[in-house]
Design an enzyme around this catalytic site. Structure first.
Site, PDB file in Angstrom:
ATOM      1  N   HIS A  26     -13.334  35.077   0.962  1.00  0.00           N
ATOM      2  CA  HIS A  26     -12.201  35.853   1.481  1.00  0.00           C
ATOM      3  C   HIS A  26     -12.108  35.584   2.982  1.00  0.00           C
ATOM      4  O   HIS A  26     -12.995  35.983   3.735  1.00  0.00           O
ATOM      5  CB  HIS A  26     -12.486  37.338   1.200  1.00  0.00           C
ATOM      6  N   ARG A  36      -2.670  44.383  -1.591  1.00  0.00           N
ATOM      7  CA  ARG A  36      -3.696  45.333  -1.130  1.00  0.00           C
ATOM      8  C   ARG A  36      -4.109  45.015   0.318  1.00  0.00           C
ATOM      9  O   ARG A  36      -3.660  45.671   1.253  1.00  0.00           O
ATOM     10  CB  ARG A  36      -4.913  45.276  -2.076  1.00  0.00           C
ATOM     11  N   ASP A  37      -4.881  43.981   0.525  1.00  0.00           N
ATOM     12  CA  ASP A  37      -5.368  43.684   1.880  1.00  0.00           C
ATOM     13  C   ASP A  37      -4.202  43.373   2.809  1.00  0.00           C
ATOM     14  O   ASP A  37      -4.236  43.703   3.994  1.00  0.00           O
ATOM     15  CB  ASP A  37      -6.327  42.489   1.837  1.00  0.00           C
ATOM     16  N   HIS A  68      -9.946  35.498   6.683  1.00  0.00           N
ATOM     17  CA  HIS A  68      -8.837  35.865   7.574  1.00  0.00           C
ATOM     18  C   HIS A  68      -8.685  34.743   8.602  1.00  0.00           C
ATOM     19  O   HIS A  68      -9.675  34.138   9.022  1.00  0.00           O
ATOM     20  CB  HIS A  68      -9.116  37.204   8.255  1.00  0.00           C
ATOM     21  N   CYS A  75      -7.127  44.659   8.687  1.00  0.00           N
ATOM     22  CA  CYS A  75      -8.020  45.709   8.225  1.00  0.00           C
ATOM     23  C   CYS A  75      -7.859  46.894   9.159  1.00  0.00           C
ATOM     24  O   CYS A  75      -8.045  46.753  10.363  1.00  0.00           O
ATOM     25  CB  CYS A  75      -9.475  45.234   8.227  1.00  0.00           C
ATOM     26  N   ASN A 101      -4.842  37.525   6.229  1.00  0.00           N
ATOM     27  CA  ASN A 101      -5.567  36.590   5.363  1.00  0.00           C
ATOM     28  C   ASN A 101      -4.984  35.194   5.543  1.00  0.00           C
ATOM     29  O   ASN A 101      -3.899  35.025   6.071  1.00  0.00           O
ATOM     30  CB  ASN A 101      -5.370  36.993   3.896  1.00  0.00           C
TER      31      ASN A 101
HETATM   32 ZN    ZN Z   1      -9.662  41.194   4.195  1.00  0.00          ZN
END
Ligand code: ZN
Length: 294
Positions: free
Chosen positions: A201, A9-10, A203, A234, A243
């Protein structure tokens, strides 16, 4: 420590190479083979805004089952929640942004409107086995407003804690955070939302991601997000990069004697496949440097 794999996803959401549904499923299958037991499989957002996730239903229809893996879908509104439930997710991950400007750009609503969405999701899922997780985005800094007032993060954490969500995640969406911030935010969150699991979370935009991850563990976090190869970013945050890489984090933790359940060699195989599929080397270092001891 649990590593939540967010690559499908990300990670993929900000790659210029558009993966087919089959390629996404191969990424998921490789993560499962490496030992991942929580995977953010997709997001249920409008395909016009995030075309990379237009096949959310198709991905969920194809994920391997019967293996104890919990699949999460990101949602930002009621429509997304209904789609995620219909598609058979095990968890929904709601996003509340700590800065108003980013909230409007990321999900077209105010912070309070996003909190209302969480309230609806918690109420709707109360009689189901669905797990509800809330990620507080831009908790460490905003690409548009700069410094984010910790009081703004605290207000959100307290509210979602009161609503009874299962897990609260603090996200360094643009990779500006440092370990002292991690400690402060972790302490605040365990105080304001004591019944929720604590997830972070990170990055690695400014190379602070792994230091932050260790700080998060020291501060009591039980879950860390990471993406295979360190892919991602993003689409709504200028210059955000990937990430922290699953394989680098798993290596770091393994050498510290912290079990993650992930197999490093299988992760590295997955990174090689991912590099080929993307047509460019991913940012993680372990696949390049090799395992140690060999
Ligand atoms: Zn993220």
């Amino acid at each position: 420590v649990e590593i939540l794999e967010v690559g499908p996803r990300d990670g993929l959401q900000n790659e210029s190479v558009l993966f087919t549904t089959d390629q996404k499923l191969e990424l998921i299958e490789r993560s499962v083979a490496a030992g991942a037991r929580r995977i953010e499989a997709t997001s249920f957002v409008h395909p016009r805004l995030v075309p990379q996730m237009a096949d959310a239903e198709g991905v969920m229809a194809g994920v391997p089952r019967g293996n104890g893996v919990s699949y999460s879908g990101l949602v930002v509104n009621r429509r997304g929640y209904d789609r995620a439930v219909a598609a058979g997710v095990d968890e929904v991950n709601c996003v509340v942004v700590a800065s108003e400007t980013f909230s409007r750009r990321n999900q077209g609503m105010s912070v309070d409107e996003a909190l209302d969405v969480v309230s609806t999701v918690v109420a709707e899922s109360a009689s189901t086995p669905l797990k509800v997780s809330v990620t507080v985005a831009t908790a460490f800094g905003c690409p548009f407003e700069g410094e984010v007032d910790p009081a703004a993060v605290q207000r959100i954490v307290r509210r979602v804690g009161d609503l009874g969500v299962d897990e609260v995640a603090l996200a360094d969406t643009i990779g500006v955070g440092v370990p002292t911030q991690v400690r402060d935010l972790a302490l605040m969150t365990t105080t304001q939302a004591p019944d929720a699991d604590l997830r972070f979370h990170f990055h690695n935009t400014r190379n602070t991601g792994y230091a932050n991850a260790v700080a998060a563990l020291d501060a009591g976090a039980t879950v860390l997000d990471a993406s295979l190869g360190g892919i991602g970013g993003c689409p709504f945050a200028p210059a955000a990069t990937g990430n922290i890489a699953t394989e680098d984090l798993a290596y770091l933790l393994a050498r510290m004697g912290v079990p993650t359940g992930l197999d490093l060699a299988t992760l590295v195989d997955g990174v090689r496949w991912l590099d080929d599929a993307l047509g460019t080397p991913t940012p993680g270092q372990l696949a390049r440097a090799g395992l140690f001891p060999a």
